[in-house]
Motif scaffolding. Structure first.
Motif, PDB file in Angstrom:
ATOM      1  N   ILE A  69     -19.224 -51.015 -33.976  1.00  0.00           N
ATOM      2  CA  ILE A  69     -19.211 -52.472 -33.832  1.00  0.00           C
ATOM      3  C   ILE A  69     -19.747 -52.862 -32.458  1.00  0.00           C
ATOM      4  O   ILE A  69     -19.638 -52.105 -31.498  1.00  0.00           O
ATOM      5  CB  ILE A  69     -17.811 -53.079 -34.069  1.00  0.00           C
ATOM      6  N   LYS A  70     -20.338 -54.044 -32.391  1.00  0.00           N
ATOM      7  CA  LYS A  70     -20.839 -54.568 -31.111  1.00  0.00           C
ATOM      8  C   LYS A  70     -19.705 -55.384 -30.492  1.00  0.00           C
ATOM      9  O   LYS A  70     -19.509 -56.561 -30.810  1.00  0.00           O
ATOM     10  CB  LYS A  70     -22.104 -55.392 -31.338  1.00  0.00           C
ATOM     11  N   LYS A  71     -18.961 -54.727 -29.628  1.00  0.00           N
ATOM     12  CA  LYS A  71     -17.706 -55.256 -29.111  1.00  0.00           C
ATOM     13  C   LYS A  71     -17.820 -56.617 -28.443  1.00  0.00           C
ATOM     14  O   LYS A  71     -16.852 -57.372 -28.394  1.00  0.00           O
ATOM     15  CB  LYS A  71     -17.067 -54.242 -28.168  1.00  0.00           C
ATOM     16  N   GLU A  72     -19.002 -56.965 -27.942  1.00  0.00           N
ATOM     17  CA  GLU A  72     -19.149 -58.257 -27.269  1.00  0.00           C
ATOM     18  C   GLU A  72     -18.938 -59.443 -28.208  1.00  0.00           C
ATOM     19  O   GLU A  72     -18.711 -60.567 -27.767  1.00  0.00           O
ATOM     20  CB  GLU A  72     -20.525 -58.370 -26.581  1.00  0.00           C
ATOM     21  N   PHE A  73     -18.983 -59.213 -29.535  1.00  0.00           N
ATOM     22  CA  PHE A  73     -18.800 -60.284 -30.509  1.00  0.00           C
ATOM     23  C   PHE A  73     -17.375 -60.354 -31.058  1.00  0.00           C
ATOM     24  O   PHE A  73     -17.075 -61.204 -31.888  1.00  0.00           O
ATOM     25  CB  PHE A  73     -19.781 -60.118 -31.678  1.00  0.00           C
ATOM     26  N   PHE A  74     -16.501 -59.461 -30.635  1.00  0.00           N
ATOM     27  CA  PHE A  74     -15.157 -59.331 -31.204  1.00  0.00           C
ATOM     28  C   PHE A  74     -14.088 -59.729 -30.203  1.00  0.00           C
ATOM     29  O   PHE A  74     -14.063 -59.238 -29.083  1.00  0.00           O
ATOM     30  CB  PHE A  74     -14.923 -57.878 -31.636  1.00  0.00           C
ATOM     31  N   LYS A  75     -13.201 -60.640 -30.629  1.00  0.00           N
ATOM     32  CA  LYS A  75     -12.071 -61.043 -29.801  1.00  0.00           C
ATOM     33  C   LYS A  75     -10.780 -60.720 -30.564  1.00  0.00           C
ATOM     34  O   LYS A  75     -10.668 -61.051 -31.751  1.00  0.00           O
ATOM     35  CB  LYS A  75     -12.104 -62.549 -29.523  1.00  0.00           C
ATOM     36  N   PRO A  76      -9.810 -60.076 -29.910  1.00  0.00           N
ATOM     37  CA  PRO A  76      -8.546 -59.779 -30.589  1.00  0.00           C
ATOM     38  C   PRO A  76      -7.869 -61.059 -31.079  1.00  0.00           C
ATOM     39  O   PRO A  76      -7.976 -62.109 -30.459  1.00  0.00           O
ATOM     40  CB  PRO A  76      -7.704 -59.109 -29.508  1.00  0.00           C
ATOM     41  N   SER A  77      -7.187 -60.937 -32.193  1.00  0.00           N
ATOM     42  CA  SER A  77      -6.446 -62.039 -32.793  1.00  0.00           C
ATOM     43  C   SER A  77      -4.969 -61.647 -32.874  1.00  0.00           C
ATOM     44  O   SER A  77      -4.645 -60.463 -32.918  1.00  0.00           O
ATOM     45  CB  SER A  77      -6.990 -62.312 -34.195  1.00  0.00           C
ATOM     46  N   ASP A  78      -4.109 -62.638 -32.923  1.00  0.00           N
ATOM     47  CA  ASP A  78      -2.672 -62.373 -33.085  1.00  0.00           C
ATOM     48  C   ASP A  78      -2.278 -62.242 -34.552  1.00  0.00           C
ATOM     49  O   ASP A  78      -1.114 -62.013 -34.861  1.00  0.00           O
ATOM     50  CB  ASP A  78      -1.850 -63.494 -32.445  1.00  0.00           C
ATOM     51  N   THR A  79      -3.226 -62.403 -35.454  1.00  0.00           N
ATOM     52  CA  THR A  79      -2.942 -62.348 -36.891  1.00  0.00           C
ATOM     53  C   THR A  79      -2.680 -60.920 -37.348  1.00  0.00           C
ATOM     54  O   THR A  79      -3.372 -59.988 -36.932  1.00  0.00           O
ATOM     55  CB  THR A  79      -4.127 -62.932 -37.691  1.00  0.00           C
ATOM     56  N   HIS A  80      -1.682 -60.773 -38.220  1.00  0.00           N
ATOM     57  CA  HIS A  80      -1.354 -59.482 -38.834  1.00  0.00           C
ATOM     58  C   HIS A  80      -0.984 -59.731 -40.293  1.00  0.00           C
ATOM     59  O   HIS A  80      -0.375 -60.754 -40.607  1.00  0.00           O
ATOM     60  CB  HIS A  80      -0.169 -58.811 -38.136  1.00  0.00           C
ATOM     61  N   THR A  81      -1.395 -58.820 -41.156  1.00  0.00           N
ATOM     62  CA  THR A  81      -0.969 -58.851 -42.557  1.00  0.00           C
ATOM     63  C   THR A  81      -0.547 -57.438 -42.938  1.00  0.00           C
ATOM     64  O   THR A  81      -0.849 -56.479 -42.230  1.00  0.00           O
ATOM     65  CB  THR A  81      -2.106 -59.319 -43.495  1.00  0.00           C
ATOM     66  N   THR A  82       0.129 -57.335 -44.059  1.00  0.00           N
ATOM     67  CA  THR A  82       0.598 -56.020 -44.501  1.00  0.00           C
ATOM     68  C   THR A  82       0.047 -55.702 -45.875  1.00  0.00           C
ATOM     69  O   THR A  82       0.119 -56.529 -46.789  1.00  0.00           O
ATOM     70  CB  THR A  82       2.140 -55.976 -44.540  1.00  0.00           C
ATOM     71  N   CYS A  83      -0.509 -54.518 -46.011  1.00  0.00           N
ATOM     72  CA  CYS A  83      -0.952 -53.991 -47.304  1.00  0.00           C
ATOM     73  C   CYS A  83       0.074 -52.952 -47.724  1.00  0.00           C
ATOM     74  O   CYS A  83       0.447 -52.085 -46.921  1.00  0.00           O
ATOM     75  CB  CYS A  83      -2.330 -53.356 -47.177  1.00  0.00           C
ATOM     76  N   ALA A  84       0.513 -53.014 -48.970  1.00  0.00           N
ATOM     77  CA  ALA A  84       1.566 -52.116 -49.455  1.00  0.00           C
ATOM     78  C   ALA A  84       1.206 -50.641 -49.307  1.00  0.00           C
ATOM     79  O   ALA A  84       2.082 -49.814 -49.079  1.00  0.00           O
ATOM     80  CB  ALA A  84       1.878 -52.438 -50.908  1.00  0.00           C
ATOM     81  N   TRP A  85      -0.085 -50.305 -49.422  1.00  0.00           N
ATOM     82  CA  TRP A  85      -0.419 -48.878 -49.356  1.00  0.00           C
ATOM     83  C   TRP A  85      -1.222 -48.473 -48.126  1.00  0.00           C
ATOM     84  O   TRP A  85      -1.344 -47.295 -47.823  1.00  0.00           O
ATOM     85  CB  TRP A  85      -1.103 -48.417 -50.646  1.00  0.00           C
ATOM     86  N   LYS A  86      -1.784 -49.438 -47.380  1.00  0.00           N
ATOM     87  CA  LYS A  86      -2.558 -49.078 -46.186  1.00  0.00           C
ATOM     88  C   LYS A  86      -1.764 -49.254 -44.893  1.00  0.00           C
ATOM     89  O   LYS A  86      -1.991 -48.547 -43.932  1.00  0.00           O
ATOM     90  CB  LYS A  86      -3.845 -49.910 -46.111  1.00  0.00           C
ATOM     91  N   GLY A  87      -0.886 -50.241 -44.853  1.00  0.00           N
ATOM     92  CA  GLY A  87      -0.095 -50.491 -43.650  1.00  0.00           C
ATOM     93  C   GLY A  87      -0.331 -51.885 -43.106  1.00  0.00           C
ATOM     94  O   GLY A  87      -0.770 -52.785 -43.824  1.00  0.00           O
ATOM     95  N   GLU A  88      -0.052 -52.087 -41.809  1.00  0.00           N
ATOM     96  CA  GLU A  88      -0.207 -53.398 -41.181  1.00  0.00           C
ATOM     97  C   GLU A  88      -1.607 -53.536 -40.583  1.00  0.00           C
ATOM     98  O   GLU A  88      -2.024 -52.718 -39.765  1.00  0.00           O
ATOM     99  CB  GLU A  88       0.832 -53.613 -40.085  1.00  0.00           C
ATOM    100  N   ALA A  89      -2.299 -54.606 -40.992  1.00  0.00           N
ATOM    101  CA  ALA A  89      -3.649 -54.872 -40.494  1.00  0.00           C
ATOM    102  C   ALA A  89      -3.597 -55.790 -39.281  1.00  0.00           C
ATOM    103  O   ALA A  89      -2.767 -56.695 -39.202  1.00  0.00           O
ATOM    104  CB  ALA A  89      -4.495 -55.528 -41.586  1.00  0.00           C
ATOM    105  N   SER A  90      -4.490 -55.543 -38.354  1.00  0.00           N
ATOM    106  CA  SER A  90      -4.741 -56.436 -37.220  1.00  0.00           C
ATOM    107  C   SER A  90      -6.139 -57.014 -37.396  1.00  0.00           C
ATOM    108  O   SER A  90      -6.962 -56.448 -38.117  1.00  0.00           O
ATOM    109  CB  SER A  90      -4.658 -55.661 -35.906  1.00  0.00           C
ATOM    110  N   TYR A  91      -6.404 -58.135 -36.715  1.00  0.00           N
ATOM    111  CA  TYR A  91      -7.663 -58.851 -36.938  1.00  0.00           C
ATOM    112  C   TYR A  91      -8.425 -59.098 -35.644  1.00  0.00           C
ATOM    113  O   TYR A  91      -7.857 -59.103 -34.560  1.00  0.00           O
ATOM    114  CB  TYR A  91      -7.378 -60.197 -37.622  1.00  0.00           C
ATOM    115  N   TYR A  92      -9.726 -59.326 -35.818  1.00  0.00           N
ATOM    116  CA  TYR A  92     -10.600 -59.797 -34.751  1.00  0.00           C
ATOM    117  C   TYR A  92     -11.206 -61.124 -35.193  1.00  0.00           C
ATOM    118  O   TYR A  92     -11.531 -61.303 -36.364  1.00  0.00           O
ATOM    119  CB  TYR A  92     -11.771 -58.845 -34.519  1.00  0.00           C
ATOM    120  N   THR A  93     -11.411 -62.017 -34.241  1.00  0.00           N
ATOM    121  CA  THR A  93     -12.197 -63.220 -34.460  1.00  0.00           C
ATOM    122  C   THR A  93     -13.597 -62.930 -33.930  1.00  0.00           C
ATOM    123  O   THR A  93     -13.740 -62.345 -32.853  1.00  0.00           O
ATOM    124  CB  THR A  93     -11.563 -64.418 -33.728  1.00  0.00           C
ATOM    125  N   LEU A  94     -14.606 -63.306 -34.702  1.00  0.00           N
ATOM    126  CA  LEU A  94     -15.983 -63.093 -34.284  1.00  0.00           C
ATOM    127  C   LEU A  94     -16.472 -64.313 -33.514  1.00  0.00           C
ATOM    128  O   LEU A  94     -16.164 -65.450 -33.886  1.00  0.00           O
ATOM    129  CB  LEU A  94     -16.880 -62.873 -35.499  1.00  0.00           C
TER     130      LEU A  94
END
Length: 93
Positions: free
Chosen positions: A30-55
């Motif tokens: 990924i081109k990190k200069e376009f990605f900003k951390p987000s406080d959003t989190h969701t949970t997938c029953a089989w993958k785990g807890e997801a974190s997000y980036y805002t572009l």
């Protein structure tokens, strides 16, 4: 594979992992200069807890358009260290 948003390539890799019709790109592709951390989190029953980036590309923002799993379940270990996209991000060859 390329991930494109707002006419900009934001990630590019020949080694994506496809799960549930989503291409997961290695984090180092990924081109990190376009990605900003987000406080959003969701949970997938089989993958785990997801974190997000805002572009952010050329002054435009796409909130929570990329996600990843900081810790993955045993079932999803193939996407550890990978990022996937939605919300208008085009993934193409």
């Amino acid at each position: 594979m390329k991930a494109i948003w707002n006419n900009q390539i934001i990630a590019e890799s020949n080694n994506t992992v496809v799960i549930e019709n989503n291409h997961y790109f290695p984090h180092e592709s990924i081109k990190k200069e376009f990605f900003k951390p987000s406080d959003t989190h969701t949970t997938c029953a089989w993958k785990g807890e997801a974190s997000y980036y805002t572009l952010e590309v050329d002054g435009k923002e796409n909130r929570d358009a990329a996600w990843y799993y900081p810790e993955v379940s045993q079932l999803a270990k193939s996407i550890k260290g990978h990022v996937a996209f939605w919300r208008g991000v085009e993934v193409t060859d």
